[in-house]
Design a protein around this motif. Structure first.
Motif, mmCIF file in Angstrom:
data_model
loop_
_atom_site.group_PDB
_atom_site.id
_atom_site.type_symbol
_atom_site.label_atom_id
_atom_site.label_comp_id
_atom_site.label_asym_id
_atom_site.label_seq_id
_atom_site.Cartn_x
_atom_site.Cartn_y
_atom_site.Cartn_z
ATOM 1 N N GLU A 79 -18.587 125.591 91.767
ATOM 2 C CA GLU A 79 -17.985 126.974 91.688
ATOM 3 C C GLU A 79 -18.056 127.928 92.617
ATOM 4 N N SER A 80 -19.296 127.687 93.363
ATOM 5 C CA SER A 80 -19.626 128.771 94.413
ATOM 6 C C SER A 80 -18.588 128.194 95.486
ATOM 7 N N GLU A 81 -18.354 126.911 95.624
ATOM 8 C CA GLU A 81 -17.613 126.687 96.868
ATOM 9 C C GLU A 81 -16.139 126.926 96.710
ATOM 10 N N ALA A 82 -15.642 126.993 95.097
ATOM 11 C CA ALA A 82 -14.452 127.554 94.956
ATOM 12 C C ALA A 82 -14.132 129.089 95.249
ATOM 13 N N LEU A 83 -15.371 129.839 94.790
ATOM 14 C CA LEU A 83 -15.228 131.060 95.185
ATOM 15 C C LEU A 83 -15.409 131.595 96.681
ATOM 16 N N THR A 84 -16.261 130.843 97.220
ATOM 17 C CA THR A 84 -16.329 131.048 98.764
ATOM 18 C C THR A 84 -14.906 130.988 99.381
ATOM 19 N N LEU A 85 -14.207 129.801 98.903
ATOM 20 C CA LEU A 85 -12.876 129.741 99.618
ATOM 21 C C LEU A 85 -12.086 130.767 99.550
ATOM 22 N N HIS A 86 -11.975 131.423 98.291
ATOM 23 C CA HIS A 86 -11.202 132.677 98.154
ATOM 24 C C HIS A 86 -11.836 133.924 98.778
ATOM 25 N N ALA A 87 -13.085 133.909 98.952
ATOM 26 C CA ALA A 87 -13.846 135.116 99.564
ATOM 27 C C ALA A 87 -13.322 134.921 101.161
ATOM 28 N N MET A 88 -13.108 133.642 101.666
ATOM 29 C CA MET A 88 -12.730 133.563 103.268
ATOM 30 C C MET A 88 -11.330 134.304 103.213
ATOM 31 N N MET A 89 -10.362 133.945 102.214
ATOM 32 C CA MET A 89 -9.152 134.490 102.082
ATOM 33 C C MET A 89 -9.230 136.175 101.989
ATOM 34 N N MET A 90 -9.933 136.608 101.289
ATOM 35 C CA MET A 90 -9.862 137.935 101.143
ATOM 36 C C MET A 90 -10.690 138.742 102.250
ATOM 37 N N THR A 91 -11.383 138.215 103.116
ATOM 38 C CA THR A 91 -12.170 138.700 104.271
ATOM 39 C C THR A 91 -11.560 138.399 105.418
ATOM 40 N N SER A 92 -10.340 137.923 105.805
ATOM 41 C CA SER A 92 -9.672 137.479 106.723
ATOM 42 C C SER A 92 -8.970 138.623 107.523
ATOM 43 N N GLU A 98 -26.765 121.554 88.603
ATOM 44 C CA GLU A 98 -26.593 121.683 90.057
ATOM 45 C C GLU A 98 -25.022 121.344 90.416
ATOM 46 N N PHE A 99 -24.150 120.586 89.945
ATOM 47 C CA PHE A 99 -22.928 120.131 90.265
ATOM 48 C C PHE A 99 -22.435 121.646 89.927
ATOM 49 N N ILE A 100 -22.560 122.109 88.941
ATOM 50 C CA ILE A 100 -21.450 123.305 88.517
ATOM 51 C C ILE A 100 -21.837 124.547 89.503
ATOM 52 N N LYS A 101 -23.029 124.826 89.906
ATOM 53 C CA LYS A 101 -23.271 125.862 91.060
ATOM 54 C C LYS A 101 -22.837 125.607 91.894
ATOM 55 N N ILE A 102 -22.704 124.447 92.777
ATOM 56 C CA ILE A 102 -22.214 124.258 94.022
ATOM 57 C C ILE A 102 -20.820 124.273 94.071
ATOM 58 N N PRO A 156 -21.726 122.115 105.239
ATOM 59 C CA PRO A 156 -22.496 120.780 105.318
ATOM 60 C C PRO A 156 -23.869 120.891 104.456
ATOM 61 N N GLN A 157 -24.395 122.195 104.593
ATOM 62 C CA GLN A 157 -25.520 122.249 103.528
ATOM 63 C C GLN A 157 -25.080 122.007 102.218
ATOM 64 N N ASN A 158 -24.003 122.621 101.630
ATOM 65 C CA ASN A 158 -23.597 122.260 100.192
ATOM 66 C C ASN A 158 -22.993 120.729 100.056
ATOM 67 N N LEU A 159 -22.776 120.081 101.033
ATOM 68 C CA LEU A 159 -22.373 118.822 100.891
ATOM 69 C C LEU A 159 -23.562 117.952 100.882
ATOM 70 N N SER A 160 -24.662 118.253 101.477
ATOM 71 C CA SER A 160 -25.721 117.706 101.508
ATOM 72 C C SER A 160 -26.369 117.631 99.977
ATOM 73 N N LYS A 161 -26.232 118.873 99.420
ATOM 74 C CA LYS A 161 -26.819 118.837 97.959
ATOM 75 C C LYS A 161 -26.120 118.351 96.953
ATOM 76 N N LEU A 162 -24.603 118.349 97.129
ATOM 77 C CA LEU A 162 -23.599 117.715 96.443
ATOM 78 C C LEU A 162 -23.807 116.061 96.458
ATOM 79 N N LYS A 163 -24.371 115.426 97.683
ATOM 80 C CA LYS A 163 -24.191 114.193 97.900
ATOM 81 C C LYS A 163 -25.542 113.652 96.831
ATOM 82 N N LEU A 164 -26.553 114.411 96.819
ATOM 83 C CA LEU A 164 -27.684 113.960 95.934
ATOM 84 C C LEU A 164 -27.237 114.393 94.591
ATOM 85 N N VAL A 165 -26.422 115.329 94.184
ATOM 86 C CA VAL A 165 -25.922 115.383 92.662
ATOM 87 C C VAL A 165 -25.162 114.196 92.353
#
Length: 369
Positions: A273-286, A267-271, A250-259
């Motif tokens: 790409e970070s979200e994409a890698l976080t998704l896969h990080a969740m898979m790798m650490t389950s 800022e769009f790129i940072k949010i 939800p914090q990233n969604l707040s930032k992206l709403k402004l962008v």
């Protein structure tokens, strides 16, 4: 605020005996990812997505009133035939059966009809592009067209919200494929009318840089994933980093709403790409852990970073729950970015395949001639 009970079709004010509707519904690609869900397809965190334009499912729904013989037949079962590209597809039927079971409470008229569902995709089957979102969205739109005939007084706003609500019960992200160029799903205090029950179109003015935004989908691996998205979502229940992730989204969604309003592409790129890698990080650490990216996925990401650093062209990536890469960029950089893709990235795609897409607007009724 609409609740689940508001979507129950309690009264039928009209009748219809047979007919055909055809709807198309697009795929979507999440910018802020949803990963993890609660009972009844409720998301563990809010998400927001670009609706695509070219990758879509087209579904024709034929229906006819059933006649029940009291001695030999009852209306306790759903009656439907399923065709994929005009040919019977028995292996798809259990998913439709499960969908009908989930939505029957809200659409009690379903067992009164025999349905012929004829569906096709505009993108190659088994391309690695998820068709569950577009497929369930298209079917939900057709069902709501039938319900609209049964209840002609239904408002357009309710029509689309219930369609999104039903689509969600078939496939969570399908609720983001109903209406809007940018769609949010999940309760968020800064998103007007946001709900866990259905997707809502992004209501503030979308900055002009995002009009006709491009998405070139690189088909890195078209094989079936070794871990399904359903299993992946379930693994978030006991995930060691789930709590932090459900705060981050939800914090990233707040930032992206402004962008999305101010057009700040850095800022769009940072949010994104970070979200994409976080998704896969969740898979790798389950537990169990798994990796859906392929070596070629990583090669593409590094090539994109290098190209962006050298040219200052604001091209970035996002990832779905698989190996494919969505290359996102403004329309004004289309020619040079496509040349870069052809020169340096296509070699990492399976059979050199990629799909050119762009931001779209949601489901569309197709009128028969």
């Amino acid at each position: 605020m609409l609740s689940e009970t508001d979507f129950i079709a309690n009264s039928i004010s009209s009748d219809i005996y047979q007919g055909i509707f055809t709807w198309s519904a697009p795929s979507n690609i999440a910018l802020v990812k949803y990963w993890g869900k609660k009972q009844d397809q409720i998301p563990a965190n809010p998400s927001i997505s670009f609706t695509l334009n070219n990758c879509k499912t087209i579904t024709k729904l034929g229906f006819s009133k059933r006649h029940f013989d009291k001695l030999s037949e009852n209306n306790s079962t759903f009656s439907f035939d399923l065709l994929f590209e005009g040919k019977p597809k028995e292996e798809f039927k259990p998913k439709i059966q499960k969908f009908f079971e989930r939505i029957e409470k809200y659409c009690p008229y379903l067992k009164n009809y025999h349905f012929t569902i004829d569906t096709q995709n505009t993108f190659p089957h088994s391309s690695g592009i998820a068709s569950s979102a577009s497929g369930m969205a298209a079917l939900a739109m057709n069902i709501m067209s039938l319900e609209k005939e049964l209840n002609p007084e239904m408002s357009a706003d309710f029509f689309y919200k219930k369609a999104s609500f039903l689509a969600r019960l078939g496939s969570g992200s399908a609720c983001r494929s109903i209406k809007g160029a940018v769609v949010a799903w999940g309760e968020h205090q800064e998103i007007k009318e946001s709900s866990n029950l259905f997707g809502v179109a992004f209501s503030p003015e979308l900055h002009s840089v995002f009009h006709n935004y491009q998405d070139t989908i690189l088909l890195v691996d078209k094989g079936e994933k070794q871990v399904s998205s359903t299993v992946g979502h379930d693994l978030m229940h006991n995930h060691p980093f789930a709590e932090q992730r459900f705060l981050q989204a939800p914090q990233n969604l707040s930032k992206l709403k402004l962008v999305l309003e101010n057009g700040n592409l850095d800022e769009f790129i940072k949010i994104v790409e970070s979200e994409a890698l976080t998704l896969h990080a969740m898979m790798m650490t389950s537990m169990p852990y798994f990796i859906l990216m392929k070596p070629n996925t990583l090669e593409i990401l590094n090539k994109i970073w290098k190209y962006r650093n050298e040219t200052k062209i604001p091209v970035c990536f996002t990832l779905d729950a698989g190996a494919n890469v969505h290359v996102l960029y403004p329309e004004q950089y289309k020619n040079e970015t496509l040349q870069f893709i052809k020169d340096e990235l296509v070699g990492y795609c399976q059979n050199g395949q990629y799909i050119c897409d762009e931001i779209g607007f949601g489901s569309q009724l197709i009128l028969e001639n």
